[in-house]
Scaffold this active site. Structure first.
Site, PDB file in Angstrom:
ATOM      1  N   HIS A 201       0.794  -1.217   0.000  1.00 27.89           N
ATOM      2  CA  HIS A 201       0.000   0.000   0.000  1.00 27.89           C
ATOM      3  C   HIS A 201       0.830   1.272   0.000  1.00 27.89           C
ATOM      4  O   HIS A 201       0.446   2.274  -0.585  1.00 27.89           O
ATOM      5  CB  HIS A 201      -0.967  -0.010   1.189  1.00 27.89           C
ATOM      6  CG  HIS A 201      -2.294  -0.542   0.798  1.00 27.89           C
ATOM      7  ND1 HIS A 201      -3.090  -1.293   1.630  1.00 27.89           N
ATOM      8  CD2 HIS A 201      -2.976  -0.444  -0.367  1.00 27.89           C
ATOM      9  CE1 HIS A 201      -4.197  -1.615   0.987  1.00 27.89           C
ATOM     10  NE2 HIS A 201      -4.142  -1.121  -0.217  1.00 27.89           N
TER      11      HIS A 201
ATOM     12  N   ASP B   2      -2.726  -9.193 -19.250  1.00 21.66           N
ATOM     13  CA  ASP B   2      -3.113 -10.600 -19.111  1.00 21.66           C
ATOM     14  C   ASP B   2      -2.831 -11.397 -20.381  1.00 21.66           C
ATOM     15  O   ASP B   2      -2.428 -12.543 -20.306  1.00 21.66           O
ATOM     16  CB  ASP B   2      -4.602 -10.705 -18.739  1.00 21.66           C
ATOM     17  CG  ASP B   2      -4.810 -10.475 -17.250  1.00 21.66           C
ATOM     18  OD1 ASP B   2      -3.987 -10.977 -16.465  1.00 21.66           O
ATOM     19  OD2 ASP B   2      -5.758  -9.774 -16.882  1.00 21.66           O
TER      20      ASP B   2
HETATM   21  C1  PEP Z   1      -4.894  -6.122 -18.926  1.00 23.04           C
HETATM   22  O1  PEP Z   1      -5.021  -7.278 -18.537  1.00 23.04           O
HETATM   23  O2  PEP Z   1      -4.160  -5.784 -19.880  1.00 23.04           O
HETATM   24  C2  PEP Z   1      -5.623  -5.029 -18.262  1.00 23.04           C
HETATM   25  C3  PEP Z   1      -5.587  -3.807 -18.744  1.00 23.04           C
HETATM   26  O3  PEP Z   1      -6.310  -5.309 -17.132  1.00 23.04           O
HETATM   27  P1  PEP Z   1      -5.678  -5.517 -15.672  1.00 23.04           P
HETATM   28  O4  PEP Z   1      -4.265  -5.013 -15.716  1.00 23.04           O
HETATM   29  O5  PEP Z   1      -6.567  -4.744 -14.772  1.00 23.04           O
HETATM   30  O6  PEP Z   1      -5.765  -6.989 -15.507  1.00 23.04           O
HETATM   31 MG    MG Z   2      -6.602  -7.950 -17.235  1.00 21.80          MG
END
Ligand code: PEP
Ligand code: MG
Length: 577
Positions: free
Chosen positions: A188, A454
Site C-alpha cells: 500500500h 493478461d
Molecule cells: C490487462 O489485462 O491488460 C488489463 C488492462 O487489465 P488488468 O491489468 O486490470 O488486468
Molecule cells: Mg486484465
C-alpha cells in the site's frame, strides 16, 4: 565516486532530500514504559483506540477534501481494523497476559499480521504491514511517541517497511522520495507513492541500516540507485539530471493540447486508465482524450459491502461527465486474480488467475452484474459511456452479456429510470482464446480493447507478477504480436474499432507497431501519454507499416525491440529536448 546502493526502482524520477527514518523502532520506548494496574492498562488501550480512530477520521476527511480517494480508502481500511471488535478483544486478552497496554496492543496486531503473512497471495501478505502499522499507531499513542517531525525541507522517507499511514498523513510536497528495505510493488505504501508520483526504490535489504536520520540522499527511481551522503561531484552530476528532468517535463507539458497524429495525418486517440472517477482531472492535465479503461473493481474494493446501483451510478456518472464528451470506457468488475474482494467470500484457489474471476463471477452473480450494467447505462445519459467486459473466452459469454444488457434496460424502463441506448458494448481481448476467435466475437460487439497485461501472461504462460521470469514477459514476443495483429485485423474487417489498454500501449515503440497494424486508440496511465504522443507525431503511417512488416519477419522479441530502438532512436520523438 562511491558505488551507489542498487535496489528496485518502482516509481521513476530523481529525488534529493534529507533522510527521515520513518519506520520507528519502539523497543526503547517499551523498555522505559512503566505499566500501571491491570484496569489502568485496559483503559489506556481503550482511550488509545478512540483517539486513533478520531485521528484517522480527520486524516481521511482531509484526504477526501484533497480528492486523494485511493489514499483515503487505505486509511479507511485502517480505521476499520482499529474499530474491529476482534482486534479490541485480542488486545484485551493480550494485555491481561502481559500486563502492559502498548506491549499487548503490539502483540495483538502482530498475531493478526502473522496470519496474513502466511497467506501465499501477495496482496494479502502485504496487508500484514497495514495491520502492524495500525498496531504501532495505537501503541505509540499510549507511549506518547510522536509521528515523524517534518522540517521545512523535502525528505526522503526511509525504513525497512514504512507504514502507509505515514506517507498518507504527510503533505505531498514534503516527500521527495521513498526508500524501503523490503516491500513489494503492490504494497500500500507504494500504491500511495504512485498516486503522488513520488520516486521510490525498494528491496535494498539490510543496507537500509546504512542510512541515518538527516543524511543527505540522492535517489534515482528509474535505475533504482541510492547515494548516501553524496560527494560534490555526485551532487553536481545529479543536479544536471534534475535539470534535464525538469526540461523534459516542461517539454511534455507543451504537447498537452496537440493531437496524436502522424506526419501524414493518421489520428490515434490517446486515453487514460483510471481507478476512480477522481483520477479523470489528473488524466486530462496530461492531454488524455477521455478514459479507455475505468477499472471499476476499485469502486468495489473501496467499499466494505457490495456497492449499490446508486453508488455505482454516482461514480460512473462523475467520470463520464468529467470526460466532457470524450469516451469513458467502464470495465465491469474484474475481481479475482490479484484483486480479491473479501466480502465476496471467494474460496481460496490453486490458480486464481485461471479461476473464478471477472466475467465468470458476473455471469454467475446477476445480483452483482445487473446493478452494475444498469448503473453504466444510466451514466450514459451524461456523456459518452461505453461498457467493456473482461476475461472473455467465448461467444456464448458475450451472448449472455448482451441478453443481460437487454434485461437491464427492461428493468430500468419498468422502474421508471432513464438510461442511454447509445452505450457501446465491447470486450477486453486478454485471453488467447478471445484473440483467436476475434472474427467470431466481432459480430457481437462495438469494440475490442486488447488487455496485454493478461494476454501476455496467458499466451506465454508467464505469471505477470513473478520477478524471476520477468525476462520472458515480452510484449514483442512474436506469439503476442501475432495475436494482437489478428485481433486488430478482425475488428477492421468487421468495421468496429480496436484499442489497447494493457501496459504495452504506453511503450512508444509498441505504439508505432500498433499504428502500423491499424489500431485507433491507446489507453495508458496518464503520465505516459506525452511520450507516446511525441512518438506518434514523429512518424508517418507508411513508416509504421514498413517497420511492422520487418518486425513480423523476425523470430525473437529481444531482437524486435532492439531493431525498433535502432530505427526509431534517430526520429524526432526520441531526440528528447
Ligand atoms: C490487462 O489485462 O491488460 C488489463 C488492462 O487489465 P488488468 O491489468 O486490470 O488486468
Ligand atoms: Mg486484465
Amino acid at each position: 565516486m562511491s558505488e551507489p546502493i542498487r535496489g528496485k526502482g518502482v516509481i521513476s524520477g530523481i529525488a534529493v532530500g534529507q533522510a527521515l527514518l520513518a519506520g520507528q523502532n519502539l523497543d526503547g520506548y517499551l523498555a522505559a514504559y512503566h505499566p500501571g494496574s491491570a484496569a489502568e492498562e485496559q483503559s489506556k488501550a481503550e482511550a488509545a483506540l478512540v483517539a486513533v480512530t478520531e485521528n484517522l477520521l480527520a486524516t481521511i476527511e482531509r484526504l477526501r477534501r484533497e480528492e486523494q480517494a485511493e489514499q483515503a480508502a487505505i486509511l479507511e481500511a485502517h480505521r476499520m481494523m482499529v474499530q474491529d471488535p476482534m482486534m479490541a478483544e485480542n488486545i484485551k486478552s493480550k494485555i491481561e497476559a502481559c500486563g502492559s497496554a502498548p506491549q499487548g496492543i503490539l502483540d495483538a496486531a502482530n498475531e493478526q499480521a502473522k496470519i496474513f503473512e502466511q497467506m501465499e497471495d501477495e496482496y494479502f501478505a502485504a496487508r500484514a504491514v497495514d495491520l502492524r502499522d495500525v498496531g504501532k499507531r495505537i501503541a505509540k499513542y499510549v507511549l506518547g511517541v510522536k509521528e515523524p517531525e517534518i522540517g521545512a525541507g523535502q525528505v526522503i522517507l526511509c525504513g525497512e517497511e514504512i507504514e502507509p499511514s505515514v506517507v498518507a498523513g504527510m503533505p505531498t510536497e514534503q516527500i521527495a522520495g521513498v526508500i524501503l528495505g523490503s516491500g513489494s510493488a503492490t504494497s500500500h505504501v507504494v500504491i500511495i507513492a504512485k498516486a503522488r508520483a513520488i520516486p521510490t526504490v525498494l528491496g535494498i535489504g539490510d543496507k537500509i541500516d546504512l542510512i541515518q536520520d538527516g543524511d543527505e540522499i540522492i535517489l534515482d527511481g528509474s535505475r533504482g540507485d541510492i547515494i548516501i551522503r553524496p560527494t560534490e561531484a555526485e551532487r553536481s552530476l545529479y543536479q544536471t539530471k534534475i535539470e534535464e528532468q525538469k526540461k523534459l517535463a516542461a517539454h511534455y507539458a507543451a504537447l498537452k493540447d496537440l493531437p496524436a497524429v502522424t506526419k501524414d495525418g493518421v489520428r490515434i486517440e490517446l486515453t487514460a486508465n483510471i481507478g476512480t472517477h477522481m483520477d479523470v482531472d489528473n488524466a486530462l492535465t496530461y492531454g488524455a482524450e477521455g478514459v479507455g479503461l475505468f477499472r471499476s473493481e476499485f469502486v468495489f474494493m473501496g467499499s466494505t459491502t457490495i456497492p449499490t446501483e446508486e453508488d455505482q451510478f454516482k461514480a460512473y456518472r462523475a467520470a463520464v461527465e468529467k470526460c466532457g464528451g470524450h469516451i469513458c470506457v467502464i470495465r465491469t468488475m474484474d475481481i479475482g486474480g490479484d484483486k480479491p474482494l473479501p466480502y465476496l467470500n471467494i474460496a481460496p484457489e490453486e490458480n486464481p488467475f485461471l479461476g473464478y474471476r471477472a466475467l465468470r463471477i458476473s455471469l454467475d452473480r446477476h445480483d452483482l452484474f445487473l446493478p452494475q450494467i444498469k448503473a453504466i447505462l444510466r451514466a450514459g445519459l451524461y456523456g459518452k459511456a461505453a461498457m467493456m467486459v473482461p476475461m472473455v473466452i467465448s461467444v456464448s459469454e458475450i451472448q449472455r452479456v448482451l441478453k443481460l444488457v437487454e434485461q437491464a434496460k427492461v428493468e430500468l424502463a419498468h422502474e421508471g429510470k432513464e438510461y442511454s441506448d447509445d452505450v457501446q458494448i465491447g470486450i477486453m481481448v486478454e485471453t488467447p482464446a478471445a484473440a483467436v476467435v476475434s472474427p467470431l466475437l466481432s459480430q457481437y460487439v462495438d469494440f475490442f480493447s486488447i488487455g496485454t497485461n493478461d494476454l501476455i501472461q496467458y499466451t506465454l504462460a508467464v505469471d505477470r507478477g513473478n520477478a524471476q521470469i520477468a525476462h520472458l514477459y515480452n510484449p514483442f514476443n512474436p506469439a503476442v504480436l501475432r495475436l494482437v495483429q489478428g485481433t486488430i485485423q478482425s475488428a477492421r474487417e468487421r468495421g468496429i474499432w480496436a484499442g489497447m489498454c494493457g501496459e504495452m500501449a504506453s511503450d512508444p515503440y509498441a505504439a508505432v507497431i500498433l499504428l502500423g497494424m491499424g489500431i485507433t486508440e491507446l489507453s495508458m496511465s496518464a503520465p505516459s501519454i506525452p511520450r507516446v504522443k511525441e512518438m506518434i507525431r514523429s512518424v508517418t503511417s507508411t513508416q509504421a507499416k514498413e517497420l511492422l512488416a520487418d518486425v513480423m519477419k523476425m523470430e525473437h522479441g529481444v531482437e524486435i525491440r532492439a531493431y525498433l530502438h535502432k530505427m526509431l532512436e534517430s526520429s524526432d520523438a526520441s531526440a528528447g529536448v
